[in-house]
Enzyme design. Structure first.
Site, mmCIF file in Angstrom:
data_model
loop_
_atom_site.group_PDB
_atom_site.id
_atom_site.type_symbol
_atom_site.label_atom_id
_atom_site.label_comp_id
_atom_site.label_asym_id
_atom_site.label_seq_id
_atom_site.Cartn_x
_atom_site.Cartn_y
_atom_site.Cartn_z
ATOM 1 N N SER A 199 -37.581 55.856 13.933
ATOM 2 C CA SER A 199 -37.345 55.244 12.618
ATOM 3 C C SER A 199 -37.635 53.752 12.707
ATOM 4 O O SER A 199 -37.516 53.157 13.797
ATOM 5 C CB SER A 199 -35.875 55.432 12.230
ATOM 6 O OG SER A 199 -35.527 54.603 11.136
ATOM 7 N N ASN A 237 -37.695 66.121 16.074
ATOM 8 C CA ASN A 237 -37.448 65.570 14.733
ATOM 9 C C ASN A 237 -35.973 65.531 14.337
ATOM 10 O O ASN A 237 -35.571 64.655 13.563
ATOM 11 C CB ASN A 237 -38.218 66.402 13.703
ATOM 12 C CG ASN A 237 -37.824 66.070 12.287
ATOM 13 O OD1 ASN A 237 -38.223 65.033 11.752
ATOM 14 N ND2 ASN A 237 -37.007 66.908 11.657
ATOM 15 N N GLY A 247 -34.957 70.620 14.097
ATOM 16 C CA GLY A 247 -34.323 70.142 12.860
ATOM 17 C C GLY A 247 -35.259 70.199 11.675
ATOM 18 O O GLY A 247 -35.583 69.183 11.074
ATOM 19 N N ALA A 248 -35.679 71.429 11.326
ATOM 20 C CA ALA A 248 -36.780 71.524 10.356
ATOM 21 C C ALA A 248 -36.474 72.428 9.165
ATOM 22 O O ALA A 248 -37.391 72.886 8.494
ATOM 23 C CB ALA A 248 -38.044 71.995 11.074
ATOM 24 N N SER A 249 -35.211 72.654 8.874
ATOM 25 C CA SER A 249 -34.895 73.458 7.684
ATOM 26 C C SER A 249 -35.162 72.673 6.406
ATOM 27 O O SER A 249 -35.294 73.250 5.329
ATOM 28 C CB SER A 249 -33.428 73.886 7.734
ATOM 29 O OG SER A 249 -32.611 72.778 8.041
ATOM 30 N N ALA A 294 -29.550 52.349 17.725
ATOM 31 C CA ALA A 294 -29.550 52.494 19.187
ATOM 32 C C ALA A 294 -30.251 53.795 19.578
ATOM 33 O O ALA A 294 -31.038 53.835 20.531
ATOM 34 C CB ALA A 294 -28.119 52.468 19.713
ATOM 35 N N ILE A 322 -38.153 57.554 3.483
ATOM 36 C CA ILE A 322 -38.873 58.766 3.093
ATOM 37 C C ILE A 322 -37.962 59.584 2.176
ATOM 38 O O ILE A 322 -36.749 59.684 2.433
ATOM 39 C CB ILE A 322 -39.257 59.600 4.350
ATOM 40 C CG1 ILE A 322 -40.007 58.735 5.386
ATOM 41 C CG2 ILE A 322 -40.072 60.825 3.956
ATOM 42 C CD1 ILE A 322 -41.315 58.127 4.928
ATOM 43 N N TYR A 375 -27.250 54.588 14.845
ATOM 44 C CA TYR A 375 -28.564 55.185 14.529
ATOM 45 C C TYR A 375 -29.694 54.352 15.148
ATOM 46 O O TYR A 375 -30.622 54.895 15.759
ATOM 47 C CB TYR A 375 -28.698 55.245 13.009
ATOM 48 C CG TYR A 375 -29.951 55.917 12.486
ATOM 49 C CD1 TYR A 375 -30.112 57.299 12.581
ATOM 50 C CD2 TYR A 375 -30.950 55.176 11.863
ATOM 51 C CE1 TYR A 375 -31.249 57.913 12.071
ATOM 52 C CE2 TYR A 375 -32.081 55.787 11.357
ATOM 53 C CZ TYR A 375 -32.223 57.160 11.458
ATOM 54 O OH TYR A 375 -33.351 57.778 10.951
HETATM 55 P P1 NAP Z 1 -32.721 65.604 6.677
HETATM 56 O O1 NAP Z 1 -33.422 65.901 5.412
HETATM 57 O O2 NAP Z 1 -31.310 65.154 6.664
HETATM 58 O O3 NAP Z 1 -32.872 66.893 7.629
HETATM 59 C C1 NAP Z 1 -32.322 66.863 8.910
HETATM 60 C C2 NAP Z 1 -32.719 68.115 9.658
HETATM 61 O O4 NAP Z 1 -32.167 68.033 10.987
HETATM 62 C C3 NAP Z 1 -32.177 69.377 9.054
HETATM 63 O O5 NAP Z 1 -33.117 70.414 9.208
HETATM 64 C C4 NAP Z 1 -30.920 69.659 9.888
HETATM 65 O O6 NAP Z 1 -30.563 71.034 9.958
HETATM 66 C C5 NAP Z 1 -31.394 69.188 11.238
HETATM 67 N N1 NAP Z 1 -30.266 68.878 12.109
HETATM 68 C C6 NAP Z 1 -29.299 67.945 11.911
HETATM 69 N N2 NAP Z 1 -28.427 67.965 12.922
HETATM 70 C C7 NAP Z 1 -28.851 68.939 13.782
HETATM 71 C C8 NAP Z 1 -28.359 69.450 15.004
HETATM 72 N N3 NAP Z 1 -27.244 68.976 15.579
HETATM 73 N N4 NAP Z 1 -29.037 70.463 15.597
HETATM 74 C C9 NAP Z 1 -30.165 70.955 15.038
HETATM 75 N N5 NAP Z 1 -30.683 70.507 13.869
HETATM 76 C C10 NAP Z 1 -30.019 69.509 13.251
HETATM 77 O O7 NAP Z 1 -33.485 64.480 7.534
HETATM 78 P P2 NAP Z 1 -34.957 63.863 7.340
HETATM 79 O O8 NAP Z 1 -34.861 62.747 6.397
HETATM 80 O O9 NAP Z 1 -35.944 64.933 7.147
HETATM 81 O O10 NAP Z 1 -35.117 63.209 8.790
HETATM 82 C C11 NAP Z 1 -35.826 63.862 9.842
HETATM 83 C C12 NAP Z 1 -35.969 62.877 10.989
HETATM 84 O O11 NAP Z 1 -36.656 61.720 10.518
HETATM 85 C C13 NAP Z 1 -34.641 62.377 11.552
HETATM 86 O O12 NAP Z 1 -34.732 62.224 12.939
HETATM 87 C C14 NAP Z 1 -34.463 61.036 10.873
HETATM 88 O O13 NAP Z 1 -33.656 60.176 11.637
HETATM 89 C C15 NAP Z 1 -35.900 60.569 10.793
HETATM 90 N N6 NAP Z 1 -36.134 59.557 9.757
HETATM 91 C C16 NAP Z 1 -35.927 59.837 8.459
HETATM 92 C C17 NAP Z 1 -36.168 58.843 7.513
HETATM 93 C C18 NAP Z 1 -35.979 59.061 6.039
HETATM 94 O O14 NAP Z 1 -36.101 58.078 5.295
HETATM 95 N N7 NAP Z 1 -35.716 60.262 5.568
HETATM 96 C C19 NAP Z 1 -36.597 57.582 7.923
HETATM 97 C C20 NAP Z 1 -36.784 57.352 9.266
HETATM 98 C C21 NAP Z 1 -36.557 58.353 10.182
HETATM 99 P P3 NAP Z 1 -29.513 71.653 8.870
HETATM 100 O O15 NAP Z 1 -30.279 71.695 7.562
HETATM 101 O O16 NAP Z 1 -29.201 73.014 9.369
HETATM 102 O O17 NAP Z 1 -28.357 70.722 8.813
#
Ligand code: NAP
Length: 253
Positions: free
Chosen positions: A146, A94, A21-23, A161, A192, A159
């Site tokens: 998280s 991730n 999940g890193a795009s 859970a 973040i 989320y």
């Molecule tokens: P984000 O900007 O929404 O990006 C999510 C990434 O996950 C995207 O690359 C997306 O791909 C990919 N993804 C989503 N569903 C997928 C699936 N079914 N199969 C493969 N890839 C999938 O999220 P982020 O904020 O960077 O979060 C990354 C991680 O950190 C997550 O696990 C999130 O729960 C955790 N986190 C984030 C925060 C925060 O404040 N941002 C805080 C705590 C934890 P597409 O672009 O193709 O959709």
């Protein structure tokens, strides 16, 4: 760069890393960081192929469309990476989504969707990658959980859970795999700046920042730095741990 600084840098040269999940967001920052440190990086995404292509071009990493729910594709992808590079040294679990809503109104689809992407997806990847690590008696797995998995946040039962389960999963896997040279740790980010938090209404975001000791949201790069540390030999005696990266949201009053 001076010789002293160069010698003190973390190096991931010769390592193969997979980031799910890193795009965008934290995953993309991790791809940049691990690539900068010399790892050969493969990363997945669901649908953002344009962003994935740009990131691959920028970093030299390999972009692979692979949904967290697709166990067969995950197994095939891990096998192909292993065949190509001879090892899977680092797995960063991730990929994650939110589908927030109050418990009494939560559709089963929103519960199951979040659990399947965040938790079951991490299981699928970890099982396949750990088999390759097991064969080499070395490897490191990092779960991106998280603070919602550590403290109660309303409207996030699904989320929370999934993220609390990742912390428990990591500890159990660390206990099971430690003797085989495989370390398993968890990073728990707070708020973040990514697309995930961009949907938070401005007044709520302002109120949340007031609760954070550092009075700001974190940057994806600040989480990627913690991931890189846990991926590297600098953390060689750390396993089964949870590293909170939240600017003091949960640790301070
Ligand atoms: P984000 O900007 O929404 O990006 C999510 C990434 O996950 C995207 O690359 C997306 O791909 C990919 N993804 C989503 N569903 C997928 C699936 N079914 N199969 C493969 N890839 C999938 O999220 P982020 O904020 O960077 O979060 C990354 C991680 O950190 C997550 O696990 C999130 O729960 C955790 N986190 C984030 C925060 C925060 O404040 N941002 C805080 C705590 C934890 P597409 O672009 O193709 O959709």
């Amino acid at each position: 760069m001076g010789a002293v600084q160069e010698n003190n840098m973390i190096s991931l040269k010769g390592k193969t890393a997979i980031v799910t999940g890193a795009s965008r967001g934290i995953g993309a920052a991790a791809v940049r960081k691990l690539s900068d440190l010399g790892a050969k990086v493969f990363f997945t995404y669901k649908s953002s192929s344009d962003k994935a292509k740009l990131l691959a071009g920028e970093t030299g990493a390999t972009a692979i469309p692979c949904d967290q729910s697709d166990g067969e594709n995950i197994e095939k992808t891990v096998d192909e990476i292993f065949a190509q590079t001879g090892s899977v040294d680092i797995l960063v679990n991730n990929a994650g989504i939110t589908k927030d809503g109050f418990l009494l109104l939560m559709p089963y689809a929103d519960w199951n969707g979040v659990l399947d992407t965040n938790l079951n997806g991490a299981f699928r990847w970890t099982k396949c990658a750990a088999k390759k690590m097991y064969a080499k008696k070395a490897g490191t797995v990092i779960f991106v959980s998280s603070v919602s998995g550590l403290v109660g946040v309303p409207a996030q039962t699904n989320y929370a859970a999934s993220k609390g389960a990742l912390c428990a999963f990591a500890r159990a896997a660390a206990a099971e795999l430690g003797a085989k040279g495989i370390r398993v740790n968890t990073v728990c980010p707070g708020f973040i700046e990514t697309d995930m938090t961009a949907k938070i209404p401005r007044d709520i975001a302002r109120a949340q920042k007031e609760r954070i000791a550092m009075k700001r949201f974190g940057k994806a790069e600040e989480v990627a730095n913690a991931i890189a540390f846990l991926a590297s030999d600098e953390s060689s005696y750390i396993t089964g741990q949870t590293l909170v990266v939240d600017g003091g949201l949960t640790g301070c009053v």
